[in-house]
Design an enzyme around this catalytic site. Structure first.
Site, PDB file in Angstrom:
ATOM      1  N   GLY A 231     -22.191 -58.311  47.849  1.00  0.00           N
ATOM      2  CA  GLY A 231     -22.616 -59.593  48.408  1.00  0.00           C
ATOM      3  C   GLY A 231     -24.115 -59.759  48.267  1.00  0.00           C
ATOM      4  CB  SER A 232     -26.391 -62.185  49.775  1.00  0.00           C
ATOM      5  OG  SER A 232     -26.127 -61.966  51.147  1.00  0.00           O
ATOM      6  CB  THR A 235     -24.881 -59.991  53.804  1.00  0.00           C
ATOM      7  OG1 THR A 235     -25.020 -61.402  53.884  1.00  0.00           O
ATOM      8  CG2 THR A 235     -23.749 -59.567  54.721  1.00  0.00           C
ATOM      9  N   GLY A 236     -26.495 -57.391  52.746  1.00  0.00           N
ATOM     10  CA  GLY A 236     -26.510 -55.956  52.447  1.00  0.00           C
ATOM     11  C   GLY A 236     -27.439 -55.200  53.392  1.00  0.00           C
ATOM     12  CD  GLU A 253     -22.570 -52.521  42.592  1.00  0.00           C
ATOM     13  OE1 GLU A 253     -23.261 -53.352  41.968  1.00  0.00           O
ATOM     14  OE2 GLU A 253     -22.433 -51.343  42.227  1.00  0.00           O
ATOM     15  CB  CYS A 287     -23.956 -60.062  40.780  1.00  0.00           C
ATOM     16  SG  CYS A 287     -22.819 -59.071  39.802  1.00  0.00           S
TER      17      CYS A 287
HETATM   18  P1  NAD Z   1     -22.536 -62.739  51.454  1.00  0.00           P
HETATM   19  O1  NAD Z   1     -23.470 -61.599  51.581  1.00  0.00           O
HETATM   20  O2  NAD Z   1     -22.813 -63.987  52.167  1.00  0.00           O
HETATM   21  O3  NAD Z   1     -21.055 -62.315  51.890  1.00  0.00           O
HETATM   22  C1  NAD Z   1     -20.382 -61.226  51.298  1.00  0.00           C
HETATM   23  C2  NAD Z   1     -19.333 -60.714  52.264  1.00  0.00           C
HETATM   24  O4  NAD Z   1     -19.973 -60.165  53.410  1.00  0.00           O
HETATM   25  C3  NAD Z   1     -18.351 -61.743  52.785  1.00  0.00           C
HETATM   26  O5  NAD Z   1     -17.062 -61.161  52.837  1.00  0.00           O
HETATM   27  C4  NAD Z   1     -18.878 -62.020  54.193  1.00  0.00           C
HETATM   28  O6  NAD Z   1     -17.872 -62.475  55.084  1.00  0.00           O
HETATM   29  C5  NAD Z   1     -19.368 -60.646  54.592  1.00  0.00           C
HETATM   30  N1  NAD Z   1     -20.373 -60.632  55.655  1.00  0.00           N
HETATM   31  C6  NAD Z   1     -21.217 -61.614  56.042  1.00  0.00           C
HETATM   32  N2  NAD Z   1     -22.025 -61.195  57.045  1.00  0.00           N
HETATM   33  C7  NAD Z   1     -21.695 -59.912  57.281  1.00  0.00           C
HETATM   34  C8  NAD Z   1     -22.203 -58.910  58.165  1.00  0.00           C
HETATM   35  N3  NAD Z   1     -23.209 -59.158  59.023  1.00  0.00           N
HETATM   36  N4  NAD Z   1     -21.660 -57.676  58.111  1.00  0.00           N
HETATM   37  C9  NAD Z   1     -20.661 -57.389  57.245  1.00  0.00           C
HETATM   38  N5  NAD Z   1     -20.142 -58.297  56.386  1.00  0.00           N
HETATM   39  C10 NAD Z   1     -20.657 -59.541  56.393  1.00  0.00           C
HETATM   40  O7  NAD Z   1     -22.430 -62.964  49.879  1.00  0.00           O
HETATM   41  P2  NAD Z   1     -21.709 -64.154  49.109  1.00  0.00           P
HETATM   42  O8  NAD Z   1     -22.528 -65.385  49.305  1.00  0.00           O
HETATM   43  O9  NAD Z   1     -20.269 -64.152  49.466  1.00  0.00           O
HETATM   44  O10 NAD Z   1     -21.802 -63.664  47.595  1.00  0.00           O
HETATM   45  C11 NAD Z   1     -22.832 -63.986  46.724  1.00  0.00           C
HETATM   46  C12 NAD Z   1     -23.789 -62.829  46.579  1.00  0.00           C
HETATM   47  O11 NAD Z   1     -23.092 -61.648  46.140  1.00  0.00           O
HETATM   48  C13 NAD Z   1     -24.844 -63.066  45.526  1.00  0.00           C
HETATM   49  O12 NAD Z   1     -26.104 -62.636  46.001  1.00  0.00           O
HETATM   50  C14 NAD Z   1     -24.409 -62.175  44.374  1.00  0.00           C
HETATM   51  O13 NAD Z   1     -25.431 -61.805  43.494  1.00  0.00           O
HETATM   52  C15 NAD Z   1     -23.820 -61.019  45.082  1.00  0.00           C
HETATM   53  N6  NAD Z   1     -22.922 -60.274  44.187  1.00  0.00           N
HETATM   54  C16 NAD Z   1     -23.306 -59.010  43.750  1.00  0.00           C
HETATM   55  C17 NAD Z   1     -22.509 -58.329  42.855  1.00  0.00           C
HETATM   56  C18 NAD Z   1     -22.881 -56.958  42.322  1.00  0.00           C
HETATM   57  O14 NAD Z   1     -22.006 -56.283  41.777  1.00  0.00           O
HETATM   58  N7  NAD Z   1     -24.099 -56.505  42.436  1.00  0.00           N
HETATM   59  C19 NAD Z   1     -21.334 -58.907  42.401  1.00  0.00           C
HETATM   60  C20 NAD Z   1     -20.995 -60.179  42.852  1.00  0.00           C
HETATM   61  C21 NAD Z   1     -21.797 -60.852  43.757  1.00  0.00           C
END
Ligand code: NAD
Length: 483
Positions: A231-232, A235-236, A253, A287
């Site tokens: 994810g982002s 959030t990471g 990731e 990503c």
């Molecule tokens: P996001 O971080 O908003 O959400 C990702 C997931 O995290 C969702 O399931 C969400 O419900 C969950 N989440 C949200 N808050 C949380 C918390 N406090 N604790 C635990 N889980 C929580 O990301 P997004 O908007 O869904 O995805 C887009 C992002 O993902 C972009 O930045 C993209 O670059 C990244 N991404 C990275 C890769 C990689 O392999 N490096 C691959 C695909 C996407």
């Protein structure tokens, strides 16, 4: 932008269930799922509460002892069966994926097929016991033991592909799993869970949809041993902070701001289509999409024009229409962010060479847009746009362009393009990224590690590195003396 009417309750799909301990169960509440091509709610999805998370974790812990005792070969067979399910139901899953995610139907089919191929590829990697030393007196070996229960949290841009990698890595290495998709795209994952119900013993896989809070509860849960998060960056960081409470293992990731550096000896016509596709596929919501292009001044004008020609040909539309090449942005919040980034570039005097006009239709559509003469401090250059906007920047000096490409907290991937691949490779290896490509971008495989440097992540997915990240290294040291 015209708002689309919501579907009437009778038209809403609601044929989805959570998977807990081998049973399909309703949620404690429901989520509304929107089709981004229309902006209308088209389905209701069950959402798990805290008690259901506890039940799933309990089931996964219970299932762990028998699952971890199986051989790699037995677990590989189960993964092959999972891949067969993905292939058998490819069309059904792809249609649902396009409806909730927006991507063109052919790319949804590719995503499902790729998830199957990658899974089989990973489950063919051997993890042998490593002998560190052995002599007459002592044998020291390094073994790998599964961790326990792995929590997998996925984003909305490629929910099946991004679930399949961590899922396979966790299961093949002997762990049991709690998988949580994004609340924006939970349906295909839940449908897959239903189809996999009898492929794994009860409790080995548990699929729970829910809001962001469910992810937070997973990161805090004392019964979960590792979080595999995609994810982002923002959030990471929260996941890492929260997982510290129980010292969970982590694979993160995260986002990227990949640069593609196009050297002076390139034929612009030969590379434009590839660069354009790597920047705009899935409407830029990848990503490892190209997010900045640096073109040498000698070919800058010709490359910008060739990219603009690609953008003008782009067919935007509902992903279910087989003619569509580019679907919508997946959700309203992200759509508004992409539009704000476009407006920021425009207001700072950047030139919109192609695209840039938002269509007056329902749904969250932004056309592929080529932007030149842009201020390097613009949001489009500094941030991860995650949309089909391509900034093209000019350079004249190789040292300078390497510095500019590396001048970011992101470090996911990057690429260098040249008529001379070795010349490009010398530049590519100086990029501060997890993957540096030459004359290609976005090429990954089950046996090749993928992950980010800097704030783009921690650890690697895929390959033996990704598998071992689901295991604890254990030294067994044997003193060969009878006692
Ligand atoms: P996001 O971080 O908003 O959400 C990702 C997931 O995290 C969702 O399931 C969400 O419900 C969950 N989440 C949200 N808050 C949380 C918390 N406090 N604790 C635990 N889980 C929580 O990301 P997004 O908007 O869904 O995805 C887009 C992002 O993902 C972009 O930045 C993209 O670059 C990244 N991404 C990275 C890769 C990689 O392999 N490096 C691959 C695909 C996407």
């Amino acid at each position: 932008m015209v708002a689309a009417p919501a579907a009437s309750p009778a038209e809403l799909r609601a044929d989805f269930a959570l998977l807990i301990d081998g049973r399909s169960v309703p949620g404690e509440s429901t989520l509304e799922v929107i089709n981004p091509a229309t902006g209308a709610v088209f389905a209701h999805c069950p959402a798990a509460g805290r008690t259901q998370l506890d039940q799933a974790v309990g089931a996964a812990r219970q299932a762990f002892s028998r699952w971890s005792a199986k051989s790699f070969e037995e677990r590989a067979t189960a993964i092959q069966n999972m891949a067969a399910v993905l292939r058998t139901h490819q069309d059904l899953l792809a249609e649902l994926l396009t409806r909730e995610q927006g991507k063109p139907i052919g790319q949804s089919r590719d995503e499902i097929g790729r998830a199957a191929t990658q899974s089989v590829g990973m489950a063919a990697i051997a993890i042998p016991v490593e002998k560190i030393s052995e002599d007459a007196e002592r044998r020291i070996e390094l073994r790998y033991r599964p961790l326990g229960v792995v929590g997998i949290i996925t984003p909305w841009n490629a929910p099946i592909n991004l679930a399949a990698g961590p899922l396979t890595a966790a299961l093949y290495t002997g762990n049991t799993v709690i998988l949580k998709p994004s609340p924006y795209t939970p349906l295909t994952t839940l449908k897959l869970g239903e189809l996999l119900r009898d492929v794994f013993p009860p409790g080995v896989i548990n699929f729970l949809a829910g809001g962001d809070e469910l992810g937070q509860w997973m990161t805090e849960h004392a019964g979960i041993d590792k979080i595999s998060f995609t994810g982002s960056v923002a959030t990471g960081k929260k996941v890492m902070a929260s997982a510290a409470g129980t010292l969970k293992r982590l694979t993160l990731e995260l986002g990227g701001n990949d640069a593609a550096i196009v050297l002076d000896d390139v034929d612009p016509q030969a590379v434009a289509a590839r660069l354009f596709f790597a920047a705009c596929v899935n409407s830029g919501q990848v990503c490892m999409a190209i997010k900045r292009i640096y073109a040498h001044e000698r070919i800058y004008a010709a490359l910008c024009e060739a990219l603009a020609a690609e953008a003008r040909k782009a067919r935007l539309g509902d992903g279910l229409d087989p003619q569509t090449q580019f679907g919508p942005i997946q959700n309203k919040k992200q759509y508004e962010r992409v539009v704000a980034i476009l407006e920021d570039a425009r207001s700072r005097g950047a030139r919109i060479l192609a695209g840039g006009e938002l269509p007056d239709r329902p749904g969250y559509f932004v056309p592929p847009t080529v932007i030149t003469d842009i201020d390097e401090h613009s949001r489009l250059v500094r941030e991860e746009q995650f949309g089909p906007l391509i900034p093209v920047l000019k350079f004249s000096d190789e040292e300078d362009v390497i510095r500019r490409a590396n001048d970011t907290r992101f470090g996911l991937a990057g690429s260098v393009w040249s008529r001379d691949p070795e010349r490009a490779a010398a530049v590519a290896q100086r990029l501060e990224v997890g993957t540096a490509w030459v004359n290609q971008h976005r090429a990954t495989a089950a046996t090749v590690p993928f992950g980010g440097a800097k704030e783009s992540g921690i650890g690697r997915q895929y390959s033996i590195l990704g598998l071992k990240a689901n295991m604890e290294a254990q030294v067994v040291s044997v003193l060969k003396q009878a006692m």
